[in-house]
Motif scaffolding. Sequence first.
Motif, PDB file in Angstrom:
ATOM      1  N   ILE A   7       7.551   5.095  -7.426  1.00 15.87           N
ATOM      2  CA  ILE A   7       8.189   3.757  -8.066  1.00 15.87           C
ATOM      3  C   ILE A   7       7.393   3.031  -6.592  1.00 15.87           C
ATOM      4  CG2 ILE A   7      10.267   1.908  -7.577  1.00 15.87           C
ATOM      5  CD1 ILE A   7      12.153   4.399  -9.003  1.00 15.87           C
ATOM      6  N   LYS A   8       6.517   1.896  -7.620  1.00 16.43           N
ATOM      7  CA  LYS A   8       5.844   0.917  -6.245  1.00 16.43           C
ATOM      8  C   LYS A   8       6.996  -0.292  -6.289  1.00 16.43           C
ATOM      9  CE  LYS A   8       1.244  -1.708  -6.490  1.00 16.43           C
ATOM     10  NZ  LYS A   8       0.793  -1.437  -5.287  1.00 16.43           N
ATOM     11  N   GLY A   9       6.884  -0.501  -4.895  1.00 20.18           N
ATOM     12  CA  GLY A   9       7.506  -1.660  -4.203  1.00 20.18           C
ATOM     13  C   GLY A   9       7.858  -1.815  -3.327  1.00 20.18           C
ATOM     14  N   HIS A  47      19.015  12.938  -6.252  1.00 21.59           N
ATOM     15  CA  HIS A  47      17.526  12.806  -5.602  1.00 21.59           C
ATOM     16  C   HIS A  47      17.668  12.882  -4.641  1.00 21.59           C
ATOM     17  CE1 HIS A  47      18.422   9.763  -7.763  1.00 21.59           C
ATOM     18  NE2 HIS A  47      17.372   9.121  -7.046  1.00 21.59           N
ATOM     19  N   MET A  48      16.227  12.928  -3.613  1.00 23.45           N
ATOM     20  CA  MET A  48      15.781  13.141  -2.478  1.00 23.45           C
ATOM     21  C   MET A  48      14.990  11.412  -2.655  1.00 23.45           C
ATOM     22  SD  MET A  48      13.490  15.109   0.241  1.00 23.45           S
ATOM     23  CE  MET A  48      15.443  16.120   0.479  1.00 23.45           C
ATOM     24  N   ILE A  49      14.827  10.428  -1.990  1.00 24.45           N
ATOM     25  CA  ILE A  49      14.218   9.507  -1.651  1.00 24.45           C
ATOM     26  C   ILE A  49      13.297   9.337  -0.481  1.00 24.45           C
ATOM     27  CG2 ILE A  49      13.827   6.837  -1.580  1.00 24.45           C
ATOM     28  CD1 ILE A  49      16.291   6.473  -3.389  1.00 24.45           C
ATOM     29  N   ILE A  50      12.218   9.864  -0.636  1.00 21.56           N
ATOM     30  CA  ILE A  50      11.003   9.142   0.577  1.00 21.56           C
ATOM     31  C   ILE A  50      10.471   8.137   0.275  1.00 21.56           C
ATOM     32  CG2 ILE A  50       9.326  10.368   1.976  1.00 21.56           C
ATOM     33  CD1 ILE A  50      10.351  12.969   0.922  1.00 21.56           C
ATOM     34  N   ILE A  51      10.196   7.179   1.824  1.00 18.99           N
ATOM     35  CA  ILE A  51      10.312   6.009   2.193  1.00 18.99           C
ATOM     36  C   ILE A  51       8.610   5.977   2.778  1.00 18.99           C
ATOM     37  CG2 ILE A  51      11.031   3.371   2.369  1.00 18.99           C
ATOM     38  CD1 ILE A  51      13.170   3.651   1.315  1.00 18.99           C
ATOM     39  N   GLY A  52       7.577   5.780   1.830  1.00 13.52           N
ATOM     40  CA  GLY A  52       6.220   5.425   2.867  1.00 13.52           C
ATOM     41  C   GLY A  52       5.548   6.466   2.460  1.00 13.52           C
ATOM     42  N   TRP A  53       3.791   6.221   1.788  1.00 19.72           N
ATOM     43  CA  TRP A  53       3.085   7.307   1.965  1.00 19.72           C
ATOM     44  C   TRP A  53       2.270   7.382   2.795  1.00 19.72           C
ATOM     45  CZ3 TRP A  53       2.326  11.367  -0.638  1.00 19.72           C
ATOM     46  CH2 TRP A  53       1.253  11.810  -1.100  1.00 19.72           C
ATOM     47  N   ASN A  54       1.852   8.287   3.936  1.00 22.89           N
ATOM     48  CA  ASN A  54       1.558   8.749   5.013  1.00 22.89           C
ATOM     49  C   ASN A  54       1.344  10.637   5.262  1.00 22.89           C
ATOM     50  OD1 ASN A  54       3.968   9.551   5.782  1.00 22.89           O
ATOM     51  ND2 ASN A  54       3.860   8.043   6.583  1.00 22.89           N
ATOM     52  N   GLU A  55       0.700  10.665   5.667  1.00 23.03           N
ATOM     53  CA  GLU A  55       0.455  12.137   5.846  1.00 23.03           C
ATOM     54  C   GLU A  55       1.521  13.229   6.140  1.00 23.03           C
ATOM     55  OE1 GLU A  55      -1.584  15.830   5.015  1.00 23.03           O
ATOM     56  OE2 GLU A  55      -2.540  13.181   5.133  1.00 23.03           O
ATOM     57  N   LYS A  56       2.070  12.001   7.240  1.00 24.52           N
ATOM     58  CA  LYS A  56       4.186  13.477   7.306  1.00 24.52           C
ATOM     59  C   LYS A  56       4.483  13.594   6.137  1.00 24.52           C
ATOM     60  CE  LYS A  56       5.129   9.718  10.195  1.00 24.52           C
ATOM     61  NZ  LYS A  56       4.478   9.061  11.142  1.00 24.52           N
ATOM     62  N   SER A  57       4.576  12.253   5.094  1.00 24.60           N
ATOM     63  CA  SER A  57       5.588  12.187   3.590  1.00 24.60           C
ATOM     64  C   SER A  57       5.157  13.177   2.353  1.00 24.60           C
ATOM     65  CB  SER A  57       5.741  10.906   3.001  1.00 24.60           C
ATOM     66  OG  SER A  57       4.381   9.579   3.267  1.00 24.60           O
ATOM     67  N   THR A  97       2.122  -0.150  -1.272  1.00 23.79           N
ATOM     68  CA  THR A  97       0.860  -0.377  -1.219  1.00 23.79           C
ATOM     69  C   THR A  97      -0.760   0.795  -1.848  1.00 23.79           C
ATOM     70  OG1 THR A  97       0.539   1.902   1.334  1.00 23.79           O
ATOM     71  CG2 THR A  97       0.882  -0.852   1.222  1.00 23.79           C
ATOM     72  N   LEU A  98       0.609   1.583  -2.517  1.00 29.65           N
ATOM     73  CA  LEU A  98      -0.116   2.975  -3.651  1.00 29.65           C
ATOM     74  C   LEU A  98      -1.021   1.718  -5.279  1.00 29.65           C
ATOM     75  CD1 LEU A  98       1.457   5.952  -2.677  1.00 29.65           C
ATOM     76  CD2 LEU A  98      -0.401   5.718  -1.926  1.00 29.65           C
ATOM     77  N   GLU A  99      -1.507   2.568  -5.631  1.00 26.29           N
ATOM     78  CA  GLU A  99      -2.071   2.515  -6.858  1.00 26.29           C
ATOM     79  C   GLU A  99      -1.714   2.956  -7.965  1.00 26.29           C
ATOM     80  OE1 GLU A  99      -3.348  -1.393  -7.015  1.00 26.29           O
ATOM     81  OE2 GLU A  99      -3.652  -1.702  -5.550  1.00 26.29           O
ATOM     82  N   SER A 100      -1.585   4.219  -7.206  1.00 27.69           N
ATOM     83  CA  SER A 100      -1.121   4.702  -8.442  1.00 27.69           C
ATOM     84  C   SER A 100      -0.503   5.960  -8.188  1.00 27.69           C
ATOM     85  CB  SER A 100      -2.793   5.418  -9.191  1.00 27.69           C
ATOM     86  OG  SER A 100      -3.230   5.854  -8.389  1.00 27.69           O
ATOM     87  N   HIS A 101       0.408   6.787  -8.738  1.00 27.65           N
ATOM     88  CA  HIS A 101       0.668   8.655  -8.372  1.00 27.65           C
ATOM     89  C   HIS A 101       0.658   9.247  -7.033  1.00 27.65           C
ATOM     90  CE1 HIS A 101       3.307  11.058  -7.844  1.00 27.65           C
ATOM     91  NE2 HIS A 101       4.582  11.055  -9.140  1.00 27.65           N
ATOM     92  N   PRO A 102       0.075   9.708  -6.089  1.00 25.83           N
ATOM     93  CA  PRO A 102      -0.925  10.219  -5.761  1.00 25.83           C
ATOM     94  C   PRO A 102      -0.382  12.212  -5.608  1.00 25.83           C
ATOM     95  CG  PRO A 102       1.386   9.195  -3.622  1.00 25.83           C
ATOM     96  CD  PRO A 102       1.699   8.946  -5.386  1.00 25.83           C
ATOM     97  N   ILE A 103       0.517  11.925  -6.295  1.00 22.56           N
ATOM     98  CA  ILE A 103       0.930  13.777  -6.682  1.00 22.56           C
ATOM     99  C   ILE A 103       0.740  13.787  -7.497  1.00 22.56           C
ATOM    100  CG2 ILE A 103       2.355  15.732  -5.878  1.00 22.56           C
ATOM    101  CD1 ILE A 103       2.947  14.459  -2.977  1.00 22.56           C
TER     102      ILE A 103
END
Length: 329
Positions: free
Chosen positions: A158-160, A115-125, A144-150
């Motif tokens: 995964i939160k952490g 699988h692919m891991i993407i770190i950080g939630w922003n407009e790019k990710s 920073t996210l409280e729940s699954h954005p997608i």
Amino acid sequence: MTNQFYIRFVRLPIWTRILMMAAFMVVLFGSVIHIIEPNRFPTVFDGVWWAIVTASTVGYGDFYPVSAAGRVTAMILLLFGTGFLSSYFIHLSAATVTKQNAYMEGRVGYKGSDHMIIIGWNEKSRTIIQNLMKTESIILIDETLESHPIKADNVHFIKGRANKDETLWKARISTAKIVMITSDQNLDELQADMHTILTLLAIKGLNPDIRCIAEIQTSEQVNNARRAGADELIPANALTSAVLMNTISSVDAVSPLLDLLAELKSNHLAYIQVESFLHGKDFQVASSLLLKENNVILIGIKRGDDLIVNPPKNLSIKKEDQLLAISND
């Protein structure tokens, strides 16, 4: 022996214990009613069927006791058996909801691989995930996210903190094929780069062979990021600056550039090695050969540290050059 059995029983999940106790009561009362009224309940199975129907309050009426002892047995079953079955379904529903909440809140580890891991939630990710989630299994790590954005089957949240071993093990870093680290926009540029470098060190420490792509804000941290194990670096500010400078010097330069970047989603822009049949060929001849033989569009030549885009058509290609090209492979 009895004590060991009790200890093992107590350690089971509560819904499993309730199910076992309910099943025991159903079999017990089914056997008792068969013994009390063998004419009404010819087999133990008939008694068990009656016990399940009675305890669940369905009450089909195909089997029912007629004697006083049988009716007392039915009353006891209703008082105790119904409570156990109701408790089982309540706890089963609660466990399902709890697990779903844990998944949405990023507390459940990933079980897959490759699988692919993407770190950080922003407009790019967000854009990257939306473009890849149909073909790739993606793990998103963010603190920073409280729940699954997608809400998508192929995207696991995964939160952490991505520089903690516990978080990376939850993301199955050992079986992942690629990691992409986006710069933390909540920090200033230097702190964001230091956070990226620390994350790179944590990742490479757990899986030295994994391919890491990292976004870097400041040019002075590029070498440190490479030392930390980055396989590819994306200088975010340098790319933005180049676009802005091109806009200043050329009118209407942004739209063609953005269109080109969008088109590259289905094509590959990369350096390719000079094959033997291209040694000593002019740029124009080499371009025609690559387009005809390999369906590759030649854009420029990298000679040492210098990149020559759209060079003179009579420029001779050397063996040690690298060719900048667009291909469909």
